[in-house]
Design a protein around this motif. Sequence first.
Motif, PDB file in Angstrom:
ATOM      1  N   UNK A 128       0.862  -1.187   0.000  1.00 35.35           N
ATOM      2  CA  UNK A 128       0.000   0.000   0.000  1.00 35.35           C
ATOM      3  C   UNK A 128       0.895   1.232   0.000  1.00 35.35           C
ATOM      4  N   UNK A 129       1.277   1.649  -1.194  1.00 41.09           N
ATOM      5  CA  UNK A 129       2.290   2.697  -1.315  1.00 41.09           C
ATOM      6  C   UNK A 129       1.850   4.052  -0.763  1.00 41.09           C
ATOM      7  N   UNK A 130       0.588   4.485  -0.983  1.00 43.29           N
ATOM      8  CA  UNK A 130       0.250   5.867  -0.615  1.00 43.29           C
ATOM      9  C   UNK A 130      -0.006   6.115   0.870  1.00 43.29           C
ATOM     10  N   UNK A 131       0.361   5.167   1.738  1.00 45.15           N
ATOM     11  CA  UNK A 131       0.157   5.395   3.177  1.00 45.15           C
ATOM     12  C   UNK A 131       1.309   6.231   3.739  1.00 45.15           C
ATOM     13  N   UNK A 132       0.965   7.378   4.336  1.00 42.56           N
ATOM     14  CA  UNK A 132       1.982   8.167   5.039  1.00 42.56           C
ATOM     15  C   UNK A 132       2.385   7.446   6.322  1.00 42.56           C
ATOM     16  N   UNK A 133       3.682   7.264   6.524  1.00 46.27           N
ATOM     17  CA  UNK A 133       4.212   6.731   7.784  1.00 46.27           C
ATOM     18  C   UNK A 133       4.766   7.917   8.563  1.00 46.27           C
ATOM     19  N   UNK A 134       4.235   8.177   9.745  1.00 45.96           N
ATOM     20  CA  UNK A 134       4.607   9.381  10.494  1.00 45.96           C
ATOM     21  C   UNK A 134       5.454   9.024  11.710  1.00 45.96           C
ATOM     22  N   UNK A 135       6.725   9.440  11.726  1.00 50.14           N
ATOM     23  CA  UNK A 135       7.557   9.187  12.914  1.00 50.14           C
ATOM     24  C   UNK A 135       7.036  10.009  14.085  1.00 50.14           C
ATOM     25  N   UNK A 136       6.957   9.392  15.270  1.00 48.05           N
ATOM     26  CA  UNK A 136       6.387  10.082  16.430  1.00 48.05           C
ATOM     27  C   UNK A 136       7.276   9.898  17.650  1.00 48.05           C
ATOM     28  N   UNK A 137       7.008  10.728  18.667  1.00 46.74           N
ATOM     29  CA  UNK A 137       7.786  10.691  19.906  1.00 46.74           C
ATOM     30  C   UNK A 137       7.803   9.281  20.485  1.00 46.74           C
ATOM     31  N   UNK A 138       8.869   8.955  21.198  1.00 47.92           N
ATOM     32  CA  UNK A 138       8.965   7.648  21.835  1.00 47.92           C
ATOM     33  C   UNK A 138       9.232   6.537  20.840  1.00 47.92           C
ATOM     34  N   UNK A 139       9.901   6.873  19.735  1.00 45.60           N
ATOM     35  CA  UNK A 139      10.240   5.899  18.691  1.00 45.60           C
ATOM     36  C   UNK A 139       9.027   5.134  18.176  1.00 45.60           C
ATOM     37  N   UNK A 140       7.903   5.834  18.095  1.00 45.62           N
ATOM     38  CA  UNK A 140       6.698   5.250  17.521  1.00 45.62           C
ATOM     39  C   UNK A 140       6.603   5.634  16.046  1.00 45.62           C
ATOM     40  N   UNK A 141       5.716   4.940  15.336  1.00 39.38           N
ATOM     41  CA  UNK A 141       5.349   5.357  13.984  1.00 39.38           C
ATOM     42  C   UNK A 141       3.838   5.249  13.861  1.00 39.38           C
ATOM     43  N   UNK A 142       3.217   6.290  13.312  1.00 36.20           N
ATOM     44  CA  UNK A 142       1.773   6.275  13.120  1.00 36.20           C
ATOM     45  C   UNK A 142       1.456   6.237  11.628  1.00 36.20           C
ATOM     46  N   UNK A 143       0.268   5.741  11.315  1.00 33.25           N
ATOM     47  CA  UNK A 143      -0.261   5.889   9.960  1.00 33.25           C
ATOM     48  C   UNK A 143      -1.142   7.131   9.933  1.00 33.25           C
ATOM     49  N   UNK A 144      -1.135   7.816   8.788  1.00 33.35           N
ATOM     50  CA  UNK A 144      -2.039   8.946   8.567  1.00 33.35           C
ATOM     51  C   UNK A 144      -3.071   8.404   7.577  1.00 33.35           C
ATOM     52  N   UNK A 145      -4.273   8.101   8.084  1.00 38.56           N
ATOM     53  CA  UNK A 145      -5.194   7.230   7.356  1.00 38.56           C
ATOM     54  C   UNK A 145      -5.694   7.777   6.021  1.00 38.56           C
TER      55      UNK A 145
END
Lengths: 353, 353
Positions: free
Chosen positions: B91-108
């Motif tokens: 799923x190429x168009x998913x933004x992967x967002x680096x976040x505090x505490x070495x997390x990664x979020x998706x931007x849906x």
Amino acid sequence: MLLSHLFTRTSKDAAADAKSINAELLTRGGFINKTMAGVYSFLPLGLTVLRKIEQIVREEMDAIGGQEVLMSALAPREYWEKTGRWDKKVFEPLFHVPAAGEQEYALNPTHEEIVVPLVAQFVHSYRDLPFGCYQIQTKFRNELRAKSGILRGREFLMKDLYSFHPDAACLDRYYEKVQGAYDKIFQRLELTDRTYLTYASGGSFSPYSHEYQVLLPQGEDAIFVSIEAEKQGKRIAVNREIFDAQKTVCPVTGGKEFREERASEAANIFKLGTKFSEPFKLTFNDEKGAVHPILMGCYGIGISRLMGIIAEAFADKAGLVWPASVAPAQVLIVPLAKDEQEEPFTVAQDLYR
Amino acid sequence: MLLSHLFTRTSKDAAADAKSINAELLTRGGFINKTMAGVYSFLPLGLTVLRKIEQIVREEMDAIGGQEVLMSALAPREYWEKTGRWDKKVFEPLFHVPAAGEQEYALNPTHEEIVVPLVAQFVHSYRDLPFGCYQIQTKFRNELRAKSGILRGREFLMKDLYSFHPDAACLDRYYEKVQGAYDKIFQRLELTDRTYLTYASGGSFSPYSHEYQVLLPQGEDAIFVSIEAEKQGKRIAVNREIFDAQKTVCPVTGGKEFREERASEAANIFKLGTKFSEPFKLTFNDEKGAVHPILMGCYGIGISRLMGIIAEAFADKAGLVWPASVAPAQVLIVPLAKDEQEEPFTVAQDLYR
């Protein structure tokens, strides 16, 4: 709305969020659902409350001539570099989003970097000033911790108004007008008695900013309420961040007595001066054709945060209590018969229709 | 709304976005403002149109019993890993967002990964089914190119409805009900005559998905309109992605003649089956207590995209033309005197008030 048709349910179990009073109440009531720490979805009942708060804020912004817009959540890195706030050391909670083509975007936690270049495309003359534009929009903050339910989210709904002025006197007048609108908002939300106009740190342009702090036993902020102001029927406080027990006097009454309280910041207003106009060259021509930077004010209200504040402020032992102005429903019709043929049921149904 | 109070202006210059007809028209008219490629802010006039489209869609979703929610834009990486869509190769168009505490979020960019675990917390029994919940919410796609104005944005407003069913017959009935609601929406937007129910690739559960393709000379998609269906007064097409000139017959009429057209996809509907229920263990107990996976349908409409489609579909040489149902104003009052004392001005003012 037929409660029996709602896919959500009330629940006695909110263990996952037990540290936050608002999250526990709103989760148990079926108003919100936690996606992850600091990130919530609004369920049908919760969305109804959120939209009612939003609409009250919108009406009062429109009443003072605010022009509603909807700015983007994403912004190019360059805009944030221009104000020096791309740097994590300057502005830690900004999400940096890697994007296709080796780009990086900001996920906006506030919109000075968007609204100023936008306005600069349209506004050039003293004849265009003053004016204010606002939006009600989802914002993002890369918080290290997020344990306060919808009081401090990584994703949250805000109203942010920006105003534009030729001179300081004009900004002062507008600032007062917004204060009047905010007073009406807190009145309509039935929060007036618990809300203190709180003096907080300003910037290079203004000695103070102002916060609307609502007293809450578990509020994140500490404020010092002016006793003298209370005696005069005013609710004025000073934020701990600028409070000095030896020196601070009430900025309104000059009183020296204070009482410390816990509170949550529902809104803040700020005279920005030319802080953002200058990097983006937002200027106007005066009557004689001379060029000056435009002065700005910014005025935030946390919409989703207000929902959390209201939940905590009014709840009793039985659970959530909503002010009528934002309650998900004004009347609950409970048929006293379960059988759809019986009269109490058909009467209830007729009432509902 | 007093046009003279608007801070935005019409402009003859839209060079920055000249490749997209909708972006050029909407920028020149002062409806939208480009933040960066594929990312726009909505100005007062544009927001009015957007909200009217949104409200039409909301009313038709409510009319079929859709329950409105507002899901989060951020999601934990784990949810997207669970469906295998965190992987950029999947799923190429998913933004992967680096976040505090070495997390990664998706931007849906879509919300199956959010709605399914949410619903799984509330729905357990055949008695809870069927139902549908929807949201109107800002979504994000990490597009490599974004040259079509608000027709293909990196940030865009969508309505997404998800439905939940015990069996395929129930899903089929709901799917038809949504088609009826969509027909009403396109009618209210005056797009019916240009909109083709277009058969597109399905999935493992269903041979086809359906798109609502609106004919536009510069549309991004190529569709093959069934001539036989047109003769019968129906607007049916097949998307190029599944069209085979040798073999394809019209799925509705069996006709073999087609005409190729350019179009833009305003909406799509899709039978998901158990594709997302299974990874999140979304199941229900039937009357006998046996456990089955819940079947799902999903139904999207691009709200901001529809605004771009309408702009391109109706514009004439003089510029934008709006259907009455979404026009920013129904009546324009033009005072024929500039002097505020003269009668034509005061009459105009009285009319406005």
